[in-house]
Write an enzyme that holds these catalytic residues in place. Structure first.
Site, mmCIF file in Angstrom:
data_model
loop_
_atom_site.group_PDB
_atom_site.id
_atom_site.type_symbol
_atom_site.label_atom_id
_atom_site.label_comp_id
_atom_site.label_asym_id
_atom_site.label_seq_id
_atom_site.Cartn_x
_atom_site.Cartn_y
_atom_site.Cartn_z
ATOM 1 N N TRP A 202 94.089 58.876 -34.345
ATOM 2 C CA TRP A 202 94.222 58.102 -35.585
ATOM 3 C C TRP A 202 94.129 59.036 -36.794
ATOM 4 O O TRP A 202 94.909 58.924 -37.743
ATOM 5 C CB TRP A 202 93.123 57.047 -35.676
ATOM 6 N N ALA B 250 97.408 49.973 -26.516
ATOM 7 C CA ALA B 250 98.363 49.066 -27.157
ATOM 8 C C ALA B 250 98.337 49.179 -28.684
ATOM 9 O O ALA B 250 99.156 48.557 -29.362
ATOM 10 C CB ALA B 250 98.082 47.626 -26.741
ATOM 11 N N ASP B 251 97.407 49.961 -29.223
ATOM 12 C CA ASP B 251 97.283 50.089 -30.675
ATOM 13 C C ASP B 251 98.487 50.844 -31.245
ATOM 14 O O ASP B 251 98.862 51.918 -30.744
ATOM 15 C CB ASP B 251 95.985 50.823 -31.015
ATOM 16 N N ILE B 252 99.091 50.304 -32.284
ATOM 17 C CA ILE B 252 100.296 50.901 -32.865
ATOM 18 C C ILE B 252 100.000 52.288 -33.438
ATOM 19 O O ILE B 252 100.821 53.205 -33.330
ATOM 20 C CB ILE B 252 100.873 49.972 -33.954
#
Length: 290
Positions: free
Chosen positions: A285, A243-245
């Protein structure tokens, strides 16, 4: 002063770790000399600052660990080794991903380690404070919080104890631009820890699913916050915050999509990256940080 050398297992990109650590204004780093000062709180509440210096390369990582604290050397060194996870052979992680669609990313960003936060309680407070905020304001709030109620030792900042935060009133944090709810989450959680209702050291020994259940019952701590704590406080290998943008944006870029992929699609794809999904998350990331 004592000094100890350590040769880490496999590849280890310490310079990237320094860049990530430097994002936090509370952490003292030096890129040119390649060191970071780590605040270590011992069980007797002694506060020690330890300098970790890289003297090797990503391919041949060598570190020195130094401190003016002449006692508890073995305990301090073990603490540092666990924070930087030097015993984890990142060559194994690299080889695993060569058989996946992330192979090129892992080739480009070799030796990306999981560096744990320096303190279980501080890591949880930072995660609560940072949730649902943009990064710049998130670090502004956590810095205000620590510099107001924590303690500075030799230029390094220690988070306040849960006992100290438990004594605060919500308005104390509201004056620092905390929302009412966030002030309640920080103080109420600290009170649970201070009175023994939550034992973070014991929770840290639980499997991921148990940690999610235990901390998830606490008001203001949702799945994102627990996953953040599992990854950065405990250094767990196999977490993937779908769910991390940032993760969604990285996969959108890698898959050449017009919009961010759905959480369920990400989770299904990430099943093939187990048991190293945390490293997949870090490398994704990193791909958009650049």
């Amino acid at each position: 002063m004592w000094k100890e050398y350590y040769h880490a297992s496999g590849m280890y990109d310490f310079d990237y770790s320094l860049r990530r650590l430097d994002m936090d204004p509370l952490i003292r780093t030096n890129f040119k000399e390649r060191w970071v000062d780590v605040p270590v709180r011992l069980d007797d509440n002694d506060k020690v600052v330890v300098r970790v210096n890289s003297e090797g390369t990503t391919e041949k990582p060598v570190f020195t660990v130094m401190s003016d604290h002449d006692e508890d050397q073995d305990i301090i060194f073990e603490n540092i080794r666990n924070i930087f996870q030097w015993d984890k052979d990142l060559n194994d992680v690299h080889q695993f991903f060569q058989g996946t669609e992330l192979a090129m990313l892992f080739h480009r960003y070799q030796g990306t380690p999981i560096v744990r936060d320096f303190d279980l309680y501080g890591s949880l407070m930072k995660a609560i404070i940072h949730q649902q905020l943009n990064m710049k304001f998130a670090y502004t709030l956590s810095t205000r919080f620590v510099q107001k109620y924590g303690e500075e030792v030799d230029g390094s900042w220690f988070y306040p104890t849960p006992e100290k935060v438990a004594e605060l009133e919500y308005d104390d944090l509201r004056e620092m631009q905390f929302s009412q709810r966030k002030a309640e989450y920080v103080i109420d959680t600290s009170r649970k820890i201070a009175n023994g209702e939550l034992d973070l050291k014991q929770i840290a020994k639980q499997p991921n699913e148990e940690v999610l259940k235990t901390l998830g019952k606490v008001r203001g701590i949702g799945p994102w916050t627990v996953q953040n704590w599992l990854l950065f406080a405990l250094g767990r290998d196999d977490l993937f915050p779908a769910a991390d943008i940032g993760i969604q944006n990285a996969l959108k870029k890698m898959w050449n999509l017009d919009e961010k992929p759905a959480k369920k699609d990400i989770e299904k794809k990430a099943e093939g990256w187990s048991p190293y999904r945390s490293y997949a998350a870090l490398t994704l990331w990193r791909s958009i940080e650049d």
